[in-house]
Motif scaffolding. Structure first.
Motif, PDB file in Angstrom:
ATOM      1  N   MET A 108       0.813  -1.209   0.000  1.00  0.00           N
ATOM      2  CA  MET A 108       0.000   0.000   0.000  1.00  0.00           C
ATOM      3  C   MET A 108       0.851   1.265   0.000  1.00  0.00           C
ATOM      4  O   MET A 108       1.912   1.328   0.627  1.00  0.00           O
ATOM      5  N   GLN A 109       0.340   2.297  -0.684  1.00  0.00           N
ATOM      6  CA  GLN A 109       1.038   3.570  -0.783  1.00  0.00           C
ATOM      7  C   GLN A 109       1.186   4.240   0.573  1.00  0.00           C
ATOM      8  O   GLN A 109       2.198   4.896   0.854  1.00  0.00           O
ATOM      9  N   GLU A 110       0.188   4.080   1.453  1.00  0.00           N
ATOM     10  CA  GLU A 110       0.251   4.700   2.775  1.00  0.00           C
ATOM     11  C   GLU A 110       1.445   4.178   3.580  1.00  0.00           C
ATOM     12  O   GLU A 110       2.026   4.906   4.393  1.00  0.00           O
ATOM     13  N   TRP A 150     -13.440 -11.381   1.114  1.00  0.00           N
ATOM     14  CA  TRP A 150     -12.880 -10.064   1.418  1.00  0.00           C
ATOM     15  C   TRP A 150     -11.457 -10.218   1.957  1.00  0.00           C
ATOM     16  O   TRP A 150     -11.173 -11.105   2.762  1.00  0.00           O
ATOM     17  N   LYS A 151     -10.576  -9.324   1.496  1.00  0.00           N
ATOM     18  CA  LYS A 151      -9.194  -9.307   1.961  1.00  0.00           C
ATOM     19  C   LYS A 151      -8.873  -7.921   2.540  1.00  0.00           C
ATOM     20  O   LYS A 151      -9.339  -6.898   2.027  1.00  0.00           O
ATOM     21  N   LEU A 152      -8.067  -7.928   3.567  1.00  0.00           N
ATOM     22  CA  LEU A 152      -7.670  -6.679   4.206  1.00  0.00           C
ATOM     23  C   LEU A 152      -6.522  -6.043   3.426  1.00  0.00           C
ATOM     24  O   LEU A 152      -5.495  -6.671   3.204  1.00  0.00           O
ATOM     25  N   GLU A 153      -6.709  -4.796   3.023  1.00  0.00           N
ATOM     26  CA  GLU A 153      -5.706  -4.082   2.244  1.00  0.00           C
ATOM     27  C   GLU A 153      -4.853  -3.165   3.121  1.00  0.00           C
ATOM     28  O   GLU A 153      -3.635  -3.071   2.946  1.00  0.00           O
ATOM     29  N   LEU A 154      -5.496  -2.497   4.080  1.00  0.00           N
ATOM     30  CA  LEU A 154      -4.777  -1.555   4.941  1.00  0.00           C
ATOM     31  C   LEU A 154      -5.454  -1.502   6.303  1.00  0.00           C
ATOM     32  O   LEU A 154      -6.680  -1.428   6.406  1.00  0.00           O
ATOM     33  N   LEU A 214      -0.161   4.115  13.462  1.00  0.00           N
ATOM     34  CA  LEU A 214       0.382   2.844  12.990  1.00  0.00           C
ATOM     35  C   LEU A 214      -0.328   2.450  11.702  1.00  0.00           C
ATOM     36  O   LEU A 214      -1.566   2.463  11.647  1.00  0.00           O
ATOM     37  N   ARG A 215       0.448   2.119  10.670  1.00  0.00           N
ATOM     38  CA  ARG A 215      -0.108   1.686   9.387  1.00  0.00           C
ATOM     39  C   ARG A 215       0.434   0.307   9.049  1.00  0.00           C
ATOM     40  O   ARG A 215       1.642   0.069   9.160  1.00  0.00           O
ATOM     41  N   CYS A 216      -0.460  -0.581   8.615  1.00  0.00           N
ATOM     42  CA  CYS A 216      -0.071  -1.974   8.356  1.00  0.00           C
ATOM     43  C   CYS A 216      -0.636  -2.448   7.029  1.00  0.00           C
ATOM     44  O   CYS A 216      -1.781  -2.128   6.677  1.00  0.00           O
ATOM     45  N   ASP A 217       0.164  -3.222   6.299  1.00  0.00           N
ATOM     46  CA  ASP A 217      -0.310  -3.946   5.127  1.00  0.00           C
ATOM     47  C   ASP A 217       0.215  -5.374   5.217  1.00  0.00           C
ATOM     48  O   ASP A 217       0.581  -5.848   6.303  1.00  0.00           O
ATOM     49  N   CYS A 218       0.294  -6.063   4.081  1.00  0.00           N
ATOM     50  CA  CYS A 218       0.687  -7.472   4.096  1.00  0.00           C
ATOM     51  C   CYS A 218       2.111  -7.684   4.598  1.00  0.00           C
ATOM     52  O   CYS A 218       2.463  -8.768   5.080  1.00  0.00           O
ATOM     53  N   ARG A 219       2.981  -6.676   4.523  1.00  0.00           N
ATOM     54  CA  ARG A 219       4.377  -6.814   4.926  1.00  0.00           C
ATOM     55  C   ARG A 219       4.575  -6.670   6.427  1.00  0.00           C
ATOM     56  O   ARG A 219       5.514  -7.235   7.000  1.00  0.00           O
TER      57      ARG A 219
END
Length: 479
Positions: free
Chosen positions: A358-360, A435-439, A455-460
């Motif tokens: 994600m860009q965020e 449904w999948k969580l993107e951010l 705090l920002r989270c994605d798949c990484r």
């Protein structure tokens, strides 16, 4: 009388005149009345017979502009009154720097009359250097004063803006109007100016936080530049209901003129097609503003729009019973928090997220931030074990895009504890897919406190973004 005695007298008269002018321009030297004189005055007034006084509108209009010598322009009188009441020592400091500047630069003219000796080259150079330094300090203080007055004027000009308030349609359909001045101490204000495409881009995030706007007593005012309507921006009456967080501009032209006033300081640059916004607190003071980029609403919530309602860890989810998709999102959200706070299953967490970066999160990494992978985040001593969530809310933007929010309660948070506001963005390729969580993003959100980071989270994994100490209390368009 000899010439040697006349010169000091002329100098003394000139100095007294200069001092009287400076003292007259400063409110810091106003001598207070004594208690006895105040009582005598009150007794004299009370003993007089009542008379009929006719007020003329222009005569007592405190908003009427008056010429300010230090700013060298017309300024609203009430802005000057506010500045003088909040800054008691600054006018004195400005006048002292001006007096020192004039005195030091004029040292060669008065040196012989005062000291009886001719000025030397060294003393003249030293006095000139000190005079230039005092002049620089005078200009700095004068500029700061002008900036404060400019900000105060813009805030006062916003008070006349009028909006149509939202109402509970089950009770009444009549929507009252009010100026922003009348909404002081009652509502915070966030106003955005943009066109159809710009509002379409931000509408999802605004709608996903609709419940949080109500809880923070914040009104949003969307001002279109192209005459478009909220239905064209993707508005869904079924999900929005009464929308007690969204007010309408009574006079769109008045709002557009005000935005143009805010942007008018840019030298000949047209900003008519750029998204612009500003936010005001309960006192009508500017707390944030921006141009060209949509506000980061979640960060604004944590920093300035804290909740005013009591939120408890037993508050139930707000999900329409006739929306199966919303219940699907709610179940996905529960699954995510179960892994995060209880099981710590890495494979299960990977299955919840999409594979997209994600860009965020990328912008934080690009700025030098560190990302902690889910391996580290799910360790027993790192994950928020025993944290509970409550007051969940779901917004479905389309069959393939949805948002969820909730309030997180860390262990032993209590009523006045450090609660957090969390938001999740969910996607799927088709209406038949999972449904999948993107951010996932979370930020401290509690009454009386300002968030120190998010705090920002994605798949990484997750990145932490901390707030920097800003010296200026007001930034952006308003100043």
């Amino acid at each position: 009388m000899t010439s040697s005695t006349r010169r000091p007298l002329r100098l003394q008269n000139t100095t007294l005149l200069l001092l009287s002018l400076l003292l007259a321009s400063s409110n810091a030297f106003t001598s207070p009345q004594t208690l006895s004189s105040s009582r005598n005055e009150a007794a004299r007034i009370s003993s007089t017979k009542p008379t009929t006084t006719r007020l003329y509108a222009n005569q007592f209009d405190i908003t009427k502009p008056t010429f300010d010598l230090l700013s060298f322009r017309q300024i609203r009188s009430d802005a000057l009154l506010r500045y003088n009441s909040l800054n008691q020592s600054e006018p004195l400091r400005i006048n002292l720097f001006l007096l020192l500047t004039v005195s030091l630069l004029g040292y060669p003219l008065w040196c012989e009359s005062v000291t009886g000796e001719l000025p030397t080259a060294l003393s003249s150079v030293g006095a000139a250097a000190a005079g230039v330094g005092c002049g620089a300090l005078f200009n700095r203080e004068r500029s700061r004063r002008s900036n404060q007055l400019n900000r105060m004027e813009k805030e006062l000009n916003a008070e006349s803006l009028e909006v149509k308030l939202p109402v509970n349609k089950a009770i009444t359909s009549m929507r009252p109007t009010a100026t922003l001045k009348q909404l002081k101490s009652k509502r915070r204000i966030v106003a955005l100016r943009g066109n159809k495409d710009q509002f379409t881009e931000v509408m999802d995030m605004l709608c996903s936080l609709r419940r949080r706007f109500v809880q923070s007593q914040t009104l949003l005012v969307l001002v279109p530049t192209d005459g478009s309507t909220k239905e064209e921006w993707g508005w869904d009456d079924k999900q929005m209901g009464d929308s007690l967080w969204l007010a309408d501009a009574t006079n769109i032209g008045q709002f557009l003129d005000y935005f143009q006033e805010l942007l008018g300081s840019d030298e000949g640059v047209s900003n008519d097609n750029e998204l612009a916004w500003f936010a005001l607190n309960f006192k009508g003071r500017s707390i944030a503003s921006g141009l060209g980029e949509a506000p980061k609403i979640l960060e604004l919530m944590g920093q300035q729009l804290q909740p005013m309602e009591l939120i408890d860890d037993t508050d139930a989810a707000v999900v329409p019973a006739d929306m199966p998709v919303a219940n699907e999102i709610l179940e996905c959200q529960k699954k995510f928090y179960n892994v995060l706070t209880s099981t710590g299953d890495l494979e299960a967490m990977k299955a919840i997220f999409t594979d997209g970066k994600m860009q965020e999160v990328n912008e934080v990494i690009g700025a030098g931030g560190r990302i902690d992978g889910w391996v580290e985040c799910l360790k027993p001593d790192a994950r928020p074990a025993n944290m509970v969530i409550a007051d969940q809310d779901i917004f479905v933007s389309s069959p393939t895009l949805a948002y969820s929010t909730c309030v997180e309660f860390p262990p032993n948070a209590g009523i006045d504890g450090a609660t957090l506001l969390a938001s999740q963005r969910w996607v799927r390729e088709t209406a038949n897919d999972e449904w999948k969580l993107e951010l996932h993003q979370t930020i401290p959100w509690a009454a009386g406190t300002r968030a120190g980071g998010t705090l920002r989270c994605d798949c990484r994994g997750c990145v932490a973004l901390t707030s920097s100490q800003e010296k200026r209390t007001f930034g952006g368009l308003i100043g």
